[in-house]
Each structure stands twice: as C-alpha cells, then as structure tokens.
Design an enzyme around this catalytic site. Sequence first.
Site, mmCIF file in Angstrom:
data_model
loop_
_atom_site.group_PDB
_atom_site.id
_atom_site.type_symbol
_atom_site.label_atom_id
_atom_site.label_comp_id
_atom_site.label_asym_id
_atom_site.label_seq_id
_atom_site.Cartn_x
_atom_site.Cartn_y
_atom_site.Cartn_z
ATOM 1 N N ARG A 9 0.821 -1.219 0.000
ATOM 2 C CA ARG A 9 0.000 0.000 0.000
ATOM 3 C C ARG A 9 0.853 1.265 0.000
ATOM 4 O O ARG A 9 0.377 2.340 -0.289
ATOM 5 C CB ARG A 9 -0.870 0.057 1.283
ATOM 6 C CG ARG A 9 -1.923 -0.955 1.429
ATOM 7 C CD ARG A 9 -3.159 -0.388 2.117
ATOM 8 N NE ARG A 9 -3.028 -0.006 3.514
ATOM 9 C CZ ARG A 9 -3.251 -0.807 4.553
ATOM 10 N NH1 ARG A 9 -3.612 -2.052 4.336
ATOM 11 N NH2 ARG A 9 -3.152 -0.375 5.783
ATOM 12 N N ASP A 57 -9.966 0.632 0.698
ATOM 13 C CA ASP A 57 -10.046 2.083 0.593
ATOM 14 C C ASP A 57 -11.494 2.445 0.308
ATOM 15 O O ASP A 57 -12.276 1.603 -0.147
ATOM 16 C CB ASP A 57 -9.148 2.565 -0.558
ATOM 17 C CG ASP A 57 -7.674 2.555 -0.157
ATOM 18 O OD1 ASP A 57 -7.391 2.770 1.036
ATOM 19 O OD2 ASP A 57 -6.821 2.323 -1.030
ATOM 20 N N GLU A 95 -2.805 9.306 17.595
ATOM 21 C CA GLU A 95 -3.420 8.006 17.295
ATOM 22 C C GLU A 95 -2.531 6.896 17.852
ATOM 23 O O GLU A 95 -1.405 6.713 17.410
ATOM 24 C CB GLU A 95 -3.549 7.895 15.765
ATOM 25 C CG GLU A 95 -4.358 6.729 15.295
ATOM 26 C CD GLU A 95 -4.600 6.784 13.782
ATOM 27 O OE1 GLU A 95 -4.963 7.859 13.254
ATOM 28 O OE2 GLU A 95 -4.386 5.756 13.127
ATOM 29 N N ARG A 123 0.692 8.476 14.745
ATOM 30 C CA ARG A 123 0.633 9.733 14.013
ATOM 31 C C ARG A 123 -0.126 10.784 14.793
ATOM 32 O O ARG A 123 -0.872 10.466 15.720
ATOM 33 C CB ARG A 123 0.032 9.541 12.615
ATOM 34 C CG ARG A 123 -1.259 8.772 12.582
ATOM 35 C CD ARG A 123 -1.635 8.443 11.124
ATOM 36 N NE ARG A 123 -2.816 7.585 11.088
ATOM 37 C CZ ARG A 123 -3.306 7.016 10.003
ATOM 38 N NH1 ARG A 123 -2.724 7.220 8.834
ATOM 39 N NH2 ARG A 123 -4.379 6.264 10.064
ATOM 40 N N TYR A 158 -9.017 -4.975 4.301
ATOM 41 C CA TYR A 158 -8.847 -3.531 4.282
ATOM 42 C C TYR A 158 -9.311 -3.009 2.928
ATOM 43 O O TYR A 158 -8.830 -3.461 1.890
ATOM 44 C CB TYR A 158 -7.361 -3.214 4.473
ATOM 45 C CG TYR A 158 -7.038 -1.749 4.509
ATOM 46 C CD1 TYR A 158 -6.924 -1.073 5.716
ATOM 47 C CD2 TYR A 158 -6.845 -1.029 3.340
ATOM 48 C CE1 TYR A 158 -6.624 0.275 5.747
ATOM 49 C CE2 TYR A 158 -6.551 0.328 3.362
ATOM 50 C CZ TYR A 158 -6.441 0.959 4.574
ATOM 51 O OH TYR A 158 -6.143 2.308 4.605
ATOM 52 N N ARG A 176 8.574 6.300 -5.155
ATOM 53 C CA ARG A 176 8.704 6.897 -6.486
ATOM 54 C C ARG A 176 9.943 7.782 -6.588
ATOM 55 O O ARG A 176 10.451 8.242 -5.566
ATOM 56 C CB ARG A 176 7.429 7.626 -6.873
ATOM 57 C CG ARG A 176 7.001 8.765 -6.011
ATOM 58 C CD ARG A 176 5.752 9.406 -6.601
ATOM 59 N NE ARG A 176 4.555 8.700 -6.212
ATOM 60 C CZ ARG A 176 3.663 9.181 -5.334
ATOM 61 N NH1 ARG A 176 3.868 10.348 -4.783
ATOM 62 N NH2 ARG A 176 2.582 8.514 -5.027
ATOM 63 N N ARG A 179 -6.891 -5.209 14.808
ATOM 64 C CA ARG A 179 -6.058 -4.261 15.529
ATOM 65 C C ARG A 179 -6.944 -3.072 15.865
ATOM 66 O O ARG A 179 -7.764 -2.653 15.038
ATOM 67 C CB ARG A 179 -4.897 -3.844 14.625
ATOM 68 C CG ARG A 179 -3.851 -3.055 15.330
ATOM 69 C CD ARG A 179 -2.989 -3.933 16.207
ATOM 70 N NE ARG A 179 -1.945 -3.116 16.840
ATOM 71 C CZ ARG A 179 -1.483 -3.321 18.057
ATOM 72 N NH1 ARG A 179 -1.941 -4.313 18.786
ATOM 73 N NH2 ARG A 179 -0.539 -2.549 18.547
HETATM 74 N N1 UDP Z 1 3.723 2.429 6.958
HETATM 75 C C1 UDP Z 1 4.970 2.615 7.479
HETATM 76 N N2 UDP Z 1 5.410 3.886 7.727
HETATM 77 C C2 UDP Z 1 4.647 4.976 7.470
HETATM 78 C C3 UDP Z 1 3.367 4.784 6.916
HETATM 79 C C4 UDP Z 1 2.925 3.499 6.687
HETATM 80 O O1 UDP Z 1 5.688 1.657 7.728
HETATM 81 O O2 UDP Z 1 5.104 6.117 7.740
HETATM 82 C C5 UDP Z 1 3.268 1.035 6.728
HETATM 83 C C6 UDP Z 1 2.634 0.402 7.953
HETATM 84 O O3 UDP Z 1 2.955 -0.971 7.949
HETATM 85 C C7 UDP Z 1 1.172 0.598 7.711
HETATM 86 C C8 UDP Z 1 1.078 0.416 6.199
HETATM 87 O O4 UDP Z 1 2.277 1.007 5.727
HETATM 88 O O5 UDP Z 1 0.398 -0.344 8.400
HETATM 89 C C9 UDP Z 1 -0.116 1.093 5.558
HETATM 90 O O6 UDP Z 1 -0.124 2.425 5.903
HETATM 91 P P1 UDP Z 1 -1.258 3.437 5.452
HETATM 92 O O7 UDP Z 1 -0.846 4.785 5.946
HETATM 93 O O8 UDP Z 1 -1.567 3.223 4.041
HETATM 94 O O9 UDP Z 1 -2.512 2.882 6.265
HETATM 95 P P2 UDP Z 1 -3.674 3.561 7.068
HETATM 96 O O10 UDP Z 1 -3.344 3.297 8.487
HETATM 97 O O11 UDP Z 1 -3.729 5.019 6.732
HETATM 98 O O12 UDP Z 1 -4.889 2.821 6.643
#
Ligand code: UDP
Length: 368
Positions: free
Chosen positions: A174, A354, A303, A282, A352, A178, A251
């Site tokens: 996910r 989107d 969070e 975050r 999961y 780039r 989770r």
């Molecule tokens: N992830 C990470 N570092 C980051 C952001 C995401 O390692 O700074 C990894 C982490 O394993 C996370 C996954 O990417 O569970 C998906 O993150 P995303 O932000 O897409 O998921 P959200 O929690 O927003 O649904």
Amino acid sequence: MATPDYDWLIVGSGLFGSVFAHEMRKAGKKCLVLEKRSHLGGALYSPELHGIRVHRYGPHIFHTDDREIWEYVEKLVPMEPFVNSPLASYKDRIFNLPFNMNTFYQLWGVSTPEQAMAVIEEQRAEYKGVEAVNLEQRALQIVGKDVFNIFIKGYTEKQWGRPASELPPQIIERVPLRFTYDNNYYYHRYQGIPEGGYDRLIETLLEGVQVTRNVDYLKERSEWADRAERILFTGPIDSFFDHCLGELEYRSLRFEDELMEKTSFQGNAVVNYTEKEIPFTRIIEHKHFKRENDLDHTVITREYPQAWDRTREPYYPVNDGKNNALYREYLLLAATESPNVTFGGRLGEYRYFDMDKTIERALRLSND
Ligand code: UDP
C-alpha cells in the site's frame, strides 16, 4: 412466518451499508438500517469539535482513479480539493512521504533519481531473489535497509503490535515508492474531502431510508432477524456467528485529542511518528484538511494503536494465513447456515478497503 416488513435489513450505517441502502432505495426496495452507535457513518464519522471538523476514527481522504466512483460521490456532495502529503518525524527530523526524491534528498543528500536508485539498489541487493514471505523481507526488497529501518520498521511494529517479520507482506504494498519530487501520497486522478464532512455524504446517502440508531442487532437479533427478506451485515463476520469457530484478530486504535491555543501545531494534516519509542503512530491536525482557516486555535489527535479485544473497536483486520483461513471457514458457515445474509465492507469481508473500493463493492452488490 409473517410477511417481512422490509426487503433489506442493513446492519451498520458505514460507507458500505449506506451506499447499498441508497441504491436499494432508488431501486424501490424497502430498507431499514440499524446502527448500534448513536451516530451514523461508522469510521467516517467527523463531528465538529471547537469549530473544527475532527476525523473521529482516523484520517479519511477520499481518492480514486475511477471516474465513475468519483462522479458518484460528487453528485451526492461537493468535494473540497485536498492532497494528502503526510510527513514523517524520526528522531526530531522531518521527512516527506511517501518515499520519493524529497525523502531521499533529506535522507542521503542525493538529488537525482539515478543517485537515489543507486543507493536503494545497493541497499536492497542482498534481499533480492528470495521469496518474501513476510513484511520485513518484502519491504527490504522494495526499499532497502535505511528506508525500512527509519520509516517502516518502528511504525509498522507499533501499528500491528508484532514484529515486521511476522506480518503478511501485502500490507507494505500500500505504501508508494517513487523517483520524482512528488509528495502526493495517493497519486490518484481524483482526491478530496466532502464539503461539510463525511457526515453530509452519509446523510445524503441515507435520505429517504429508514434508520434506527442505538440498536445492537447482535443483542436483539430475535426481534429484528425475521423482519426482512434479506440481511446485509457489515459488522465483524465472526461476531455474527458468536465466534463459534474462533475469534478473528483485529487491531484497534485509541485517539487522544488536544485543544491548543495556537493557530497551528505542526503545519500539516498528518505527521507519522516512525520511531518505535514514541507510542503513537501519528498526529492529525484536523484544521489542515481544509484549505482556509481563520481560527486561532487548533485541535490535534494522537493516534495510538492498541490490542483488540471484544470491548474495543475493531479497525484493521489482521490478514495473516491463520486469520484468512478462519475467515474462509466463516464464509462456508454463512453459505450453509445463513443463506439470506450477505456480509459486506471491511469487517464483513475481513479485508482492508479504501473508500473507493468500498463504494465499488457496495454498488456491485446492489446490481447483483
Ligand atoms: N507504513 C509505514 N510507515 C509509514 C506509513 C505506513 O511503515 O510512515 C506502513 C505500515 O505498515 C502501515 C502500512 O504502511 O500499516 C499502511 O499504511 P497506510 O498509511 O496506508 O494505512 P492507514 O493506516 O492510513 O490505513
């Protein structure tokens, strides 16, 4: 049995249930939506707190490449432009996300894509050619050691509560990588947030649909189950069957709000804290989801990931082999025991999604 009052009983007023209810109403079907909480919208709920719309269950940014889905939403509610460009904070340094040339410059001082690729190539060389069976191996293969250790390992292990080497590799797919100077996380053609918040989207979807709140279907099943021809259940599939085959793992999250008497705390909607030692993943500063603000205060939400048990909200399905196999067993049980019940959405399908995919699937179901 008396003739049922409704064509569809829809359990849960989240995005999946609400889109489905909307479509069924348009098709002339009689629906009743049952919501166990006092508010609608499931994880999209975004009430105002001190004059600021707060994404109550984590940040939701609508993004899609599918024009039809975008237009579907835009017809229901005007969309405010928003581009998600989260930052990462690691040991008091700030980096751009997703992993792109800005990040690589900040990390290694490299300024061209060739230089960045060369560093990553060198750092991932030793992991190539092995079949990646877990998240750690897959991440190392894609981004190499530094990016993994600084941005992924700590965050992921906090988020999921287990070592990255024990998580399924798919989660990391996910996260984009780039080689342009582009901080737009999603890179999708369409991106935005409903004007007036997601509550307005949900209210519009549910216009003309009968909705009853504060009813936990699972606790009052005998009263409701026979009142409709068919049921759409959008809660956890294992709870529908009283966990009779065992518990699926989820989770959970905990949110801590803080009101601050300053115009801005972090200058961005989302900052990820990627160190393991910081207990939250975050900080969301909600006012930055809107372009213009004239408030001199701000609301932030930390969070915290937390273990799930039945007293807590399930947020993320833990899609490892064991849980996926159990989910398939529940599906088999559903087919034999409850042929008039359909399971939909993130919890019902134990995956999961989107938001655009959630809408797409609800529309598909409504066309079946
Ligand atoms: N992830 C990470 N570092 C980051 C952001 C995401 O390692 O700074 C990894 C982490 O394993 C996370 C996954 O990417 O569970 C998906 O993150 P995303 O932000 O897409 O998921 P959200 O929690 O927003 O649904």
